[in-house]
Design a protein around this motif. Sequence first.
Motif, mmCIF file in Angstrom:
data_model
loop_
_atom_site.group_PDB
_atom_site.id
_atom_site.type_symbol
_atom_site.label_atom_id
_atom_site.label_comp_id
_atom_site.label_asym_id
_atom_site.label_seq_id
_atom_site.Cartn_x
_atom_site.Cartn_y
_atom_site.Cartn_z
ATOM 1 N N ASN A 230 0.830 -1.211 0.000
ATOM 2 C CA ASN A 230 0.000 0.000 0.000
ATOM 3 C C ASN A 230 0.860 1.255 0.000
ATOM 4 N N LEU A 231 1.914 1.238 0.795
ATOM 5 C CA LEU A 231 2.809 2.391 0.903
ATOM 6 C C LEU A 231 3.549 2.648 -0.403
ATOM 7 N N LEU A 232 4.096 1.595 -0.998
ATOM 8 C CA LEU A 232 4.853 1.761 -2.233
ATOM 9 C C LEU A 232 3.941 2.178 -3.385
ATOM 10 N N ASN A 233 2.685 1.703 -3.363
ATOM 11 C CA ASN A 233 1.728 2.098 -4.397
ATOM 12 C C ASN A 233 1.278 3.547 -4.238
ATOM 13 N N ALA A 234 1.274 4.027 -2.994
ATOM 14 C CA ALA A 234 0.733 5.362 -2.712
ATOM 15 C C ALA A 234 1.548 6.462 -3.386
ATOM 16 N N VAL A 235 2.862 6.271 -3.466
ATOM 17 C CA VAL A 235 3.740 7.276 -4.083
ATOM 18 C C VAL A 235 4.695 6.554 -5.029
ATOM 19 N N ASP A 236 4.453 6.705 -6.328
ATOM 20 C CA ASP A 236 5.241 6.012 -7.338
ATOM 21 C C ASP A 236 6.507 6.807 -7.634
ATOM 22 N N SER A 237 7.534 6.519 -6.850
ATOM 23 C CA SER A 237 8.804 7.225 -6.991
ATOM 24 C C SER A 237 9.943 6.267 -6.683
ATOM 25 N N PRO A 238 11.035 6.322 -7.432
ATOM 26 C CA PRO A 238 12.190 5.469 -7.119
ATOM 27 C C PRO A 238 12.798 5.806 -5.765
ATOM 28 N N SER A 239 12.431 6.960 -5.217
ATOM 29 C CA SER A 239 12.942 7.353 -3.904
ATOM 30 C C SER A 239 12.048 6.884 -2.759
ATOM 31 N N ASN A 240 10.931 6.251 -3.077
ATOM 32 C CA ASN A 240 10.034 5.735 -2.046
ATOM 33 C C ASN A 240 10.321 4.257 -1.843
ATOM 34 N N GLY A 241 11.093 3.927 -0.813
ATOM 35 C CA GLY A 241 11.517 2.552 -0.607
ATOM 36 C C GLY A 241 11.324 2.068 0.813
ATOM 37 N N LEU A 242 11.812 0.854 1.054
ATOM 38 C CA LEU A 242 11.633 0.152 2.328
ATOM 39 C C LEU A 242 12.976 -0.197 2.949
ATOM 40 N N THR A 243 13.083 0.021 4.251
ATOM 41 C CA THR A 243 14.152 -0.602 5.017
ATOM 42 C C THR A 243 13.626 -1.965 5.445
ATOM 43 N N PHE A 244 14.177 -3.028 4.882
ATOM 44 C CA PHE A 244 13.739 -4.372 5.266
ATOM 45 C C PHE A 244 14.381 -4.720 6.598
ATOM 46 N N CYS A 245 13.567 -4.842 7.647
ATOM 47 C CA CYS A 245 14.084 -5.182 8.974
ATOM 48 C C CYS A 245 13.508 -6.529 9.391
ATOM 49 N N SER A 246 14.349 -7.547 9.379
ATOM 50 C CA SER A 246 13.880 -8.894 9.691
ATOM 51 C C SER A 246 13.437 -9.025 11.147
ATOM 52 N N GLY A 247 14.029 -8.236 12.032
ATOM 53 C CA GLY A 247 13.652 -8.306 13.438
ATOM 54 C C GLY A 247 12.318 -7.659 13.712
ATOM 55 N N SER A 248 12.063 -6.514 13.072
ATOM 56 C CA SER A 248 10.781 -5.829 13.278
ATOM 57 C C SER A 248 9.643 -6.624 12.661
ATOM 58 N N LEU A 249 9.737 -6.921 11.373
ATOM 59 C CA LEU A 249 8.699 -7.706 10.716
ATOM 60 C C LEU A 249 8.609 -9.102 11.317
ATOM 61 N N GLY A 250 9.738 -9.603 11.820
ATOM 62 C CA GLY A 250 9.761 -10.925 12.436
ATOM 63 C C GLY A 250 9.107 -10.977 13.799
ATOM 64 N N GLY A 251 8.668 -9.816 14.311
ATOM 65 C CA GLY A 251 7.936 -9.800 15.577
ATOM 66 C C GLY A 251 6.559 -10.421 15.456
ATOM 67 N N ASN A 252 6.106 -10.656 14.221
ATOM 68 C CA ASN A 252 4.835 -11.325 13.956
ATOM 69 C C ASN A 252 5.123 -12.568 13.117
ATOM 70 N N LEU A 253 4.876 -13.743 13.652
ATOM 71 C CA LEU A 253 5.197 -14.984 12.958
ATOM 72 C C LEU A 253 4.362 -15.195 11.699
ATOM 73 N N ASN A 254 3.293 -14.418 11.544
ATOM 74 C CA ASN A 254 2.472 -14.533 10.338
ATOM 75 C C ASN A 254 3.133 -13.882 9.123
ATOM 76 N N ASN A 255 4.157 -13.062 9.353
ATOM 77 C CA ASN A 255 4.867 -12.435 8.244
ATOM 78 C C ASN A 255 5.841 -13.429 7.615
ATOM 79 N N ASP A 256 5.702 -13.657 6.313
ATOM 80 C CA ASP A 256 6.622 -14.515 5.579
ATOM 81 C C ASP A 256 7.786 -13.644 5.112
ATOM 82 N N LEU A 257 8.861 -13.663 5.874
ATOM 83 C CA LEU A 257 9.966 -12.729 5.637
ATOM 84 C C LEU A 257 10.698 -12.998 4.326
ATOM 85 N N VAL A 258 10.846 -14.258 3.972
ATOM 86 C CA VAL A 258 11.508 -14.582 2.707
ATOM 87 C C VAL A 258 10.680 -14.065 1.540
#
Length: 364
Positions: A230-258
């Motif tokens: 949703n976030l990446l779709n909201a602003v279509d810019s090469p400067s709109n990106g994600l810091t992939f944090c395995s520990g933060s997203l990994g705080g929920n086991l329902n997140n498929d990190l791979v």
Amino acid sequence: MQMTFRWYGEGNDSITLKQIRQIPGVKGVVWALHDVPVGEVWTVERIEEVVNQAKAYGLNTEVVESVNIHEDIKLGLPSRDQYIEAYKETLRNLGKFGVKVVCYNFMPVFDWFRTDLFKEMEDGSTALYFDAKKVLSLTPEEVVKNMEENSKDFTLPGWEPERLKDLKRLFDLYKNVSEAELLENLTYFLKEICPVAEENGIKMAIHPDDPPFSIFGLPRIVKNKQDIQNLLNAVDSPSNGLTFCSGSLGGNLNNDLVDIAKTFTSRIPFAHIRNVKHFGDGSFIETSHRVEDGSVPITGIIQALYENGFDGYIRPDHGRHIWDEVCRPGYGLYDRALGVMYLLGAWDTQVLLKEQAGKTLQNV
């Protein structure tokens, strides 16, 4: 891929640039001007000071974490525009010194959150711990008091003193802010700053919510794969990106990190890699980076990033406090240096496998 190491600056870190320089494979430091109040412009003079300090040890300063977002921007208040203009000026100044990535987050009131900063583990080391039962009995004020009293006199990154002194007012302001409205405010911010980031060769990389679920009823909008999309779709810019944090997203086991790493590799300029171990009641503790020690598929994440052409920056994230080291919670030297070697080993394995596959094809 370029390996980096977070550094809090001279006089604000137990770790020196000399020590960081001696970790094999580390090419740069991830830094910030932690003493500049949120909302104020980072001046050329202050930026240059840190850049020169790192350069003296052969380390680059291409990743900043974080240029914090003023709460008025998150709330969408009329005053947000003045803080957005200040943010733009900071980006322009950082661009003058070759900064390529700015990590930031959009978490309301609190930044990252744990109930214990030095929870003892079976081997005698200590680590950051989230007690799911304890959090239900704490008030926001008790959270702040607990974090500040147990930080061993180190500053807590992201926990801005000015906003923590006014918790009641902030919680009142967020009472009627939905996740959809918070995303609208983030979108407004990104539409304003992404053109400036693009002009200065900078990629904005939002950090996921930590933990990736609501705390004290506050809205969270970077919790899972759909939120990221949703976030990446909201602003279509090469400067709109994600810091992939395995520990933060990994705080929920329902997140498929791979799957998340694989899906968004092209939009990930920066990655934090760390491990957490989950318990049955929803609690979790931060462990070594080794896969077997936690619940996060570290090597699978590295494989996904490598196979999908990741060419950004990686740093080992929170580590344990080992060998009696006195350090900022989660940010000691020894366990994160071990993490660097584990991550480089995982990456080098992927390089080797590709080389071997290429030789096999040549011999067919």
